[in-house]
Write a protein that holds these residues in place. Structure first.
Motif, PDB file in Angstrom:
ATOM      1  N   UNK A  10       0.846  -1.200   0.000  1.00 43.92           N
ATOM      2  CA  UNK A  10       0.000   0.000   0.000  1.00 43.92           C
ATOM      3  C   UNK A  10       0.880   1.249   0.000  1.00 43.92           C
ATOM      4  N   UNK A  11       0.331   2.299  -0.586  1.00 40.91           N
ATOM      5  CA  UNK A  11       0.966   3.615  -0.516  1.00 40.91           C
ATOM      6  C   UNK A  11      -0.086   4.496   0.147  1.00 40.91           C
ATOM      7  N   UNK A  12       0.259   5.032   1.312  1.00 39.69           N
ATOM      8  CA  UNK A  12      -0.700   5.843   2.061  1.00 39.69           C
ATOM      9  C   UNK A  12      -0.202   7.273   2.205  1.00 39.69           C
ATOM     10  N   UNK A  13      -1.166   8.181   2.328  1.00 41.34           N
ATOM     11  CA  UNK A  13      -0.831   9.590   2.541  1.00 41.34           C
ATOM     12  C   UNK A  13      -0.451   9.778   4.009  1.00 41.34           C
ATOM     13  N   UNK A  14       0.125  10.938   4.357  1.00 37.27           N
ATOM     14  CA  UNK A  14       0.484  11.184   5.756  1.00 37.27           C
ATOM     15  C   UNK A  14      -0.716  11.053   6.712  1.00 37.27           C
ATOM     16  N   UNK A  15      -1.924  11.301   6.232  1.00 41.44           N
ATOM     17  CA  UNK A  15      -3.092  11.168   7.115  1.00 41.44           C
ATOM     18  C   UNK A  15      -3.774   9.797   7.014  1.00 41.44           C
ATOM     19  N   UNK A  16      -3.090   8.827   6.361  1.00 39.75           N
ATOM     20  CA  UNK A  16      -3.588   7.455   6.357  1.00 39.75           C
ATOM     21  C   UNK A  16      -4.504   7.078   5.200  1.00 39.75           C
ATOM     22  N   UNK A  17      -4.742   7.988   4.275  1.00 39.71           N
ATOM     23  CA  UNK A  17      -5.598   7.683   3.120  1.00 39.71           C
ATOM     24  C   UNK A  17      -4.835   6.772   2.157  1.00 39.71           C
ATOM     25  N   UNK A  18      -5.538   5.798   1.571  1.00 38.30           N
ATOM     26  CA  UNK A  18      -4.921   4.918   0.585  1.00 38.30           C
ATOM     27  C   UNK A  18      -4.752   5.683  -0.723  1.00 38.30           C
ATOM     28  N   UNK A  19      -3.509   5.801  -1.202  1.00 36.79           N
ATOM     29  CA  UNK A  19      -3.236   6.487  -2.467  1.00 36.79           C
ATOM     30  C   UNK A  19      -3.135   5.478  -3.613  1.00 36.79           C
ATOM     31  N   UNK A  20      -2.417   4.385  -3.369  1.00 36.34           N
ATOM     32  CA  UNK A  20      -2.245   3.319  -4.357  1.00 36.34           C
ATOM     33  C   UNK A  20      -2.253   1.991  -3.606  1.00 36.34           C
ATOM     34  N   UNK A  21      -2.929   0.994  -4.166  1.00 35.30           N
ATOM     35  CA  UNK A  21      -2.796  -0.354  -3.615  1.00 35.30           C
ATOM     36  C   UNK A  21      -2.227  -1.253  -4.706  1.00 35.30           C
ATOM     37  N   UNK A  22      -1.417  -2.217  -4.288  1.00 32.36           N
ATOM     38  CA  UNK A  22      -0.691  -3.053  -5.239  1.00 32.36           C
ATOM     39  C   UNK A  22      -0.946  -4.526  -4.942  1.00 32.36           C
ATOM     40  N   UNK A  23      -1.288  -5.263  -5.977  1.00 28.81           N
ATOM     41  CA  UNK A  23      -1.465  -6.710  -5.918  1.00 28.81           C
ATOM     42  C   UNK A  23      -0.276  -7.310  -6.654  1.00 28.81           C
ATOM     43  N   UNK A  24       0.441  -8.241  -6.014  1.00 31.56           N
ATOM     44  CA  UNK A  24       1.642  -8.816  -6.610  1.00 31.56           C
ATOM     45  C   UNK A  24       1.437 -10.313  -6.848  1.00 31.56           C
ATOM     46  N   UNK A  25       1.714 -10.743  -8.064  1.00 34.24           N
ATOM     47  CA  UNK A  25       1.654 -12.166  -8.425  1.00 34.24           C
ATOM     48  C   UNK A  25       2.995 -12.542  -9.029  1.00 34.24           C
ATOM     49  N   UNK A  26       3.557 -13.628  -8.548  1.00 33.58           N
ATOM     50  CA  UNK A  26       4.886 -14.052  -8.980  1.00 33.58           C
ATOM     51  C   UNK A  26       4.930 -14.387 -10.465  1.00 33.58           C
ATOM     52  N   UNK A  27       3.994 -15.179 -10.922  1.00 32.33           N
ATOM     53  CA  UNK A  27       3.993 -15.629 -12.317  1.00 32.33           C
ATOM     54  C   UNK A  27       2.999 -14.821 -13.128  1.00 32.33           C
ATOM     55  N   UNK A  28       3.304 -14.694 -14.394  1.00 32.35           N
ATOM     56  CA  UNK A  28       2.431 -13.992 -15.330  1.00 32.35           C
ATOM     57  C   UNK A  28       1.582 -15.032 -16.074  1.00 32.35           C
ATOM     58  N   UNK A  29       0.569 -15.542 -15.406  1.00 36.53           N
ATOM     59  CA  UNK A  29      -0.344 -16.516 -16.015  1.00 36.53           C
ATOM     60  C   UNK A  29      -1.657 -15.776 -16.237  1.00 36.53           C
ATOM     61  N   UNK A  30      -2.167 -15.823 -17.460  1.00 37.64           N
ATOM     62  CA  UNK A  30      -3.360 -15.040 -17.810  1.00 37.64           C
ATOM     63  C   UNK A  30      -4.512 -15.213 -16.835  1.00 37.64           C
ATOM     64  N   UNK A  31      -4.768 -16.444 -16.399  1.00 38.42           N
ATOM     65  CA  UNK A  31      -5.888 -16.676 -15.474  1.00 38.42           C
ATOM     66  C   UNK A  31      -5.628 -15.977 -14.147  1.00 38.42           C
TER      67      UNK A  31
END
Length: 156
Positions: A10-31
């Motif tokens: 997560x990337x949060x602002x100084x006041x705790x608001x979510x600016x960016x959320x990131x989902x990470x997957x090891x493999x690049x499988x279309x499904x």
């Protein structure tokens, strides 16, 4: 009904608001990429974050919510770009031996490094265009951190 998942990074602002959320997957499988995008859309809607990234293998996919509809119906894929291995820093030593967490750690360290240097000179043009000024601005004002606990082998 899908239960709300926790974003990997997560990337949060100084006041705790979510600016960016990131989902990470090891493999690049279309499904799994399709599932990751749907999962991220659901999480973005449930926590009220309008920018999301899926990092799947060597692909970065940017999602944005136009906020025209509620319940995540206005979240769309902006585009995608390649993420060369050469841009990823090494993972933290403590995650060695757990490939999924190791990759998540590398992506987090890459975002932290990007926040500090803000230099995209060595990026392929598709990645530079995808991340553009707006994403870089969010990274620079926000704090990059893990979305939840990562369990090391030592902790088990």
């Amino acid at each position: 009904m899908m239960k709300t998942s926790q974003p990997d990074i997560i990337v949060t602002s100084p006041d705790g608001e979510y600016l960016i959320i990131v989902e990470v997957k090891l493999k690049d499988i279309s499904i799994s990429v399709k599932n990751a995008i749907e999962q991220l859309k659901h999480t973005m809607a449930s926590i009220g974050c309008s920018v999301g990234l899926v990092v799947a293998g060597d692909r970065v996919i940017l999602l944005r919510d136009s906020l025209e509809k509620y319940n995540g119906e206005s979240i769309y894929v902006v585009g995608e770009a390649n993420l060369p291995d050469s841009l990823l820093p090494p993972a933290d030593e403590q995650w060695k031996g757990n490939p999924a967490i190791e990759f998540e750690s590398q992506v987090q360290r890459w975002l932290e490094k990007l926040k500090l240097t803000a230099s995209m000179d060595n990026f392929p043009s598709d990645l530079r265009n995808l991340l553009s000024e707006s994403i870089m601005s969010l990274l620079q004002i926000g704090e990059v951190r893990a979305g939840g606990p990562r369990w090391s082998k030592v902790a088990r």
